[in-house]
Design a protein around this motif. Structure first.
Motif, PDB file in Angstrom:
ATOM      1  N   ARG B 197       0.849  -1.189   0.000  1.00 48.70           N
ATOM      2  CA  ARG B 197       0.000   0.000   0.000  1.00 48.70           C
ATOM      3  C   ARG B 197       0.883   1.237   0.000  1.00 48.70           C
ATOM      4  NH1 ARG B 197      -4.593   0.075   4.308  1.00 48.70           N
ATOM      5  NH2 ARG B 197      -5.493   1.353   2.667  1.00 48.70           N
ATOM      6  N   VAL B 200       1.938   2.194  -3.549  1.00 47.03           N
ATOM      7  CA  VAL B 200       0.852   2.796  -4.334  1.00 47.03           C
ATOM      8  C   VAL B 200       0.570   4.213  -3.838  1.00 47.03           C
ATOM      9  CG1 VAL B 200      -1.570   2.621  -4.998  1.00 47.03           C
ATOM     10  CG2 VAL B 200      -0.199   0.566  -4.802  1.00 47.03           C
ATOM     11  N   HIS B 201       0.613   4.390  -2.514  1.00 45.78           N
ATOM     12  CA  HIS B 201       0.300   5.712  -1.964  1.00 45.78           C
ATOM     13  C   HIS B 201       1.367   6.734  -2.345  1.00 45.78           C
ATOM     14  CE1 HIS B 201      -2.564   3.902   1.282  1.00 45.78           C
ATOM     15  NE2 HIS B 201      -2.924   3.680   0.044  1.00 45.78           N
ATOM     16  N   ARG B 203       3.039   6.743  -5.130  1.00 44.34           N
ATOM     17  CA  ARG B 203       2.741   7.117  -6.513  1.00 44.34           C
ATOM     18  C   ARG B 203       1.499   8.000  -6.591  1.00 44.34           C
ATOM     19  NH1 ARG B 203       2.504   1.563  -9.309  1.00 44.34           N
ATOM     20  NH2 ARG B 203       2.774   0.728  -7.209  1.00 44.34           N
ATOM     21  N   ALA B 204       0.505   7.696  -5.742  1.00 42.33           N
ATOM     22  CA  ALA B 204      -0.728   8.481  -5.759  1.00 42.33           C
ATOM     23  C   ALA B 204      -0.464   9.921  -5.308  1.00 42.33           C
ATOM     24  CB  ALA B 204      -1.777   7.834  -4.849  1.00 42.33           C
ATOM     25  N   ASN B 208      -1.242  12.840  -7.946  1.00 45.17           N
ATOM     26  CA  ASN B 208      -2.368  13.743  -7.724  1.00 45.17           C
ATOM     27  C   ASN B 208      -2.595  13.852  -6.228  1.00 45.17           C
ATOM     28  OD1 ASN B 208      -4.799  15.099  -7.541  1.00 45.17           O
ATOM     29  ND2 ASN B 208      -5.738  14.012  -9.248  1.00 45.17           N
ATOM     30  N   ALA B 211      -6.254  14.233  -4.962  1.00 53.21           N
ATOM     31  CA  ALA B 211      -7.034  12.998  -5.072  1.00 53.21           C
ATOM     32  C   ALA B 211      -6.609  12.011  -3.998  1.00 53.21           C
ATOM     33  CB  ALA B 211      -6.854  12.378  -6.454  1.00 53.21           C
ATOM     34  N   ALA B 212      -5.309  11.956  -3.741  1.00 54.39           N
ATOM     35  CA  ALA B 212      -4.809  11.045  -2.716  1.00 54.39           C
ATOM     36  C   ALA B 212      -5.384  11.431  -1.358  1.00 54.39           C
ATOM     37  CB  ALA B 212      -3.281  11.080  -2.684  1.00 54.39           C
ATOM     38  N   ARG B 213      -5.390  12.731  -1.093  1.00 52.81           N
ATOM     39  CA  ARG B 213      -5.908  13.211   0.188  1.00 52.81           C
ATOM     40  C   ARG B 213      -7.398  12.889   0.326  1.00 52.81           C
ATOM     41  NH1 ARG B 213      -8.088  17.643   2.871  1.00 52.81           N
ATOM     42  NH2 ARG B 213      -8.811  18.582   0.940  1.00 52.81           N
ATOM     43  N   LEU B 214      -8.145  13.136  -0.754  1.00 51.76           N
ATOM     44  CA  LEU B 214      -9.589  12.908  -0.700  1.00 51.76           C
ATOM     45  C   LEU B 214      -9.919  11.431  -0.564  1.00 51.76           C
ATOM     46  CD1 LEU B 214     -10.867  15.479  -3.345  1.00 51.76           C
ATOM     47  CD2 LEU B 214     -11.117  15.578  -0.860  1.00 51.76           C
ATOM     48  N   SER B 215      -9.023  10.566  -1.010  1.00 55.78           N
ATOM     49  CA  SER B 215      -9.335   9.139  -0.878  1.00 55.78           C
ATOM     50  C   SER B 215      -8.850   8.609   0.465  1.00 55.78           C
ATOM     51  CB  SER B 215      -8.733   8.353  -2.032  1.00 55.78           C
ATOM     52  OG  SER B 215      -7.336   8.393  -1.948  1.00 55.78           O
ATOM     53  N   GLY B 216      -8.448   9.515   1.346  1.00 53.79           N
ATOM     54  CA  GLY B 216      -8.165   9.097   2.721  1.00 53.79           C
ATOM     55  C   GLY B 216      -6.715   8.738   2.981  1.00 53.79           C
ATOM     56  N   ILE B 217      -5.851   8.927   1.985  1.00 55.19           N
ATOM     57  CA  ILE B 217      -4.430   8.641   2.205  1.00 55.19           C
ATOM     58  C   ILE B 217      -3.847   9.740   3.079  1.00 55.19           C
ATOM     59  CG2 ILE B 217      -2.172   8.513   1.070  1.00 55.19           C
ATOM     60  CD1 ILE B 217      -3.654   7.301  -1.343  1.00 55.19           C
ATOM     61  N   ARG B 218      -3.041   9.348   4.076  1.00 56.38           N
ATOM     62  CA  ARG B 218      -2.414  10.352   4.939  1.00 56.38           C
ATOM     63  C   ARG B 218      -1.198  10.916   4.223  1.00 56.38           C
ATOM     64  NH1 ARG B 218      -4.316   6.379   8.504  1.00 56.38           N
ATOM     65  NH2 ARG B 218      -5.757   7.226  10.051  1.00 56.38           N
TER      66      ARG B 218
END
Lengths: 256, 343
Positions: B197, B200-201, B203-204, B208, B211-218
């Motif tokens: 994970r 992937v995070h 790269r995310a 972007n 987008a990463a923040r909005l999908s809950g990634i810290r």
């Protein structure tokens, strides 16, 4: 035309706001908005550019914090400090920008932030095969072709990207789906399919808050229409009792 | 909740059908590498001997390891100019402790804690004070070099205990230990990058951030984590270097950031974030070391290597830009050509 005044404490609403205000510096983007979404309905949020629609849904999805007022879920005040807080309570939002990462492939985007893992020798790692399998079965529900899944999504069309953004939300089986202009960037045919999809989702029990500029679309799918102007809630009308002229009047002149 | 979203008989089954089962993205660079080896060997047969190849790989081990850390940082959309200074500082401190009679194992633990700690501080400054990575790590580069010079007062350190020198000079089954350590670290990095994970995070966030923040990634956690990771890789790479040459000084690693960044960019990792490749960075680091080695064998003065590396970096970014269609006038030119062919 009758106007429904939402009583925020009423738990007929799945999600409601009470006196929600948000300022950007000195600019008032939301001015004491009290609005509720009923269980199982499609509530359309309409208004001109700058009316506060995007700010409102950002506050509801945890993307920004209101300066005053509260958000209530089934009558209970909740605090949405981050998008994760909202997700954990079953609130999912597709933002206008879709929130896709161009360089990641389809399953990586669908599962972004909630990747599936499996244990290998006690060490957690991505379960790529399972994510790919579930992405396929999720996307097969949409009438859209997607020949490649493991290419970066920047190579896909607007409709394909929209589909991925929506399918990604269904993954977590949300209670409330917030959609910001889901048809805006689509062709007529693709837009129609997304509308059909929105209706089918409502029919299967999902509650939907839909933001749209397009009144034609709104009248086709929504159960109620809420109108914002200059950050204030002008009013809420059931579609069955609304006329296009009435709604346009509310949007333009701010009078119910 | 089962949502029936299939309109009658309209769901095409063409999803993911055209995906290639096997993909090899570093093919071009691999071919370049093979061609270069052939050219160098043709010019000077000494280049292609097994012993020279092992020498090249041993020399490359430090750069390869730090390039792994840099791959995560650049893919995340950052940059780290302070790697050389961190290396100089922590190796001097390590040597100073060992010279002062400290248990080498304890000194090692302190060295790694320090290199990771400096990375964490870099990450915190970038994430929470909103200082651009370029400036934050440029500041760290100068500051830490200063601290290293102050700490060592111009001393040349040498003479580590045999037990530690094994890390840089020992062999297992005739293969130098640094090569094995580097290979293990590359495998670990590839796994982290592609199969976790975290990877992937990274790269995310680089591709972007919103987008990463909005999908809950810290997002801030990822930010700090990549700089902590490159800090660790600097500690490891530095350890292999000083045990190989049995010595260090405050200026060790000066100017190495350009080589590391060059290696990563030659490999195909995008300076704009979001896209990276561990295999490419490995090849990039090997390629630069090989070039270095070939020039040394050919008796070319060291200064020419600086000239070569500088030019290679700019050329590599340009090639990446062409591939990613980022050059406005070239893109328009291509468009016009395509239009002309149609008519």
């Amino acid at each position: 035309m009758s106007q429904v005044q939402p009583r925020a404490a009423d738990d007929a609403y799945l999600l409601a706001t009470k006196g929600l205000s948000k300022y950007y510096g000195g600019l008032c983007a939301l001015d004491q908005v009290s609005l509720g979404v009923k269980h199982g309905e499609i509530l359309a949020l309409v208004g001109d550019n700058g009316a506060g629609k995007s700010t409102l849904i950002k506050a509801l999805s945890g993307a920004l914090q209101p300066d005053r007022g509260e958000v209530l879920m089934e009558g209970e005040p909740i605090l949405l400090k981050t998008p994760r807080d909202a997700t954990e309570r079953g609130i999912e939002a597709v933002h206008q920008s879709l929130g896709l990462v161009d360089e990641l492939d389809v399953p990586q985007n669908v599962f972004l932030g909630r990747e599936l893992t499996r244990s290998f020798l006690g060490i957690r790692q991505l379960d790529k095969a399972e994510m790919r399998r579930r992405t396929r079965s999720l996307l097969e529900n949409f009438s859209i072709g997607l020949p490649t899944l493991n290419e970066p999504v920047r190579r896909l069309s607007g409709g394909q990207r929209q589909t991925i953004a929506i399918s990604r939300l269904l993954l977590s089986e949300p209670r409330l789906l917030i959609m910001d202009e889901p048809m805006a960037a689509l062709g007529v045919d693709e837009g129609q399919r997304v509308l059909d999809l929105v209706k089918r989702m409502r029919d299967s029990g999902l509650t939907i808050l839909l933001i749209s500029h397009n009144l034609e679309h709104v009248f086709m799918v929504a159960d109620r229409i809420a109108v914002l102007k200059n950050g204030r809630l002008v009013g809420t009308v059931p579609v069955a009792e609304a006329t296009r002229e009435g709604v346009i009047g509310m949007i333009t002149f701010g009078t119910a | 909740m089962a949502i029936s979203t299939v309109p009658d008989g309209r769901g095409p089954k063409t999803i993911g059908g055209a995906d290639r089962k096997f993909r090899f993205e570093g093919l071009g660079l691999t071919l370049v590498m093979i061609a270069l080896i052939a050219v160098f060997a043709a010019i000077n047969p000494r280049f292609a001997t097994l012993s020279n190849m092992l020498t090249v790989l041993t020399q490359a081990s430090t750069y390869v390891i730090i390039a792994m850390g840099m791959t995560f940082v650049i893919t995340k959309g950052g940059i780290d100019l302070s790697v050389g200074s961190i290396l100089g500082l922590v190796t001097c401190i390590f040597f100073g402790f060992v010279d002062g009679g400290m248990n080498p194992a304890l000194a090692l633990v302190i060295m790694f804690a320090l290199s990771i700690g400096i990375g964490v501080v870099n990450g915190l400054i970038i994430a929470f004070l909103a200082v651009p990575a370029l400036i934050a790590t440029l500041g760290a580069m100068v500051t830490l070099r200063g601290v290293a010079l102050l700490h060592s007062e111009g001393e040349l350190y040498y003479g580590l205990p045999e037990s530690i020198l094994w890390l840089g000079q020992g062999e297992i089954l005739a293969i130098p230990v640094p090569i094995l350590v580097a290979a293990l670290f590359v495998a670990l990095s590839a796994w982290l990058f592609n199969n976790t994970r975290f990877g992937v995070h990274v790269r995310a966030v680089g591709g972007n951030r919103e987008a990463a923040r909005l999908s809950g990634i810290r997002v801030n956690l990822i930010e700090v984590a990549v700089y902590a990771f490159i800090g660790f890789s600097v500690g490891l790479g530095g350890l292999l270097w000083i045990t190989r040459i049995d010595g260090t000084q405050a200026t060790l690693g000066t100017g190495m950031e350009i080589h590391i960044i060059a290696a990563v960019i030659i490999g195909g990792t995008s300076l704009f974030g979001g896209r990276g490749t561990i295999y490419g960075s490995l090849l990039g680091a090997l390629l630069l070391t090989m070039l270095n080695n070939a020039l040394v064998i050919a008796g070319v003065e060291f200064f020419w290597q600086l000239v070569a590396v500088g030019l290679i970096v700019v050329a590599a970014v340009t090639v990446n830009n062409i591939r990613e269609d980022r050059i406005g006038w070239l893109s328009r030119l291509r468009g016009r050509r395509a239009a002309a062919r149609k008519t």
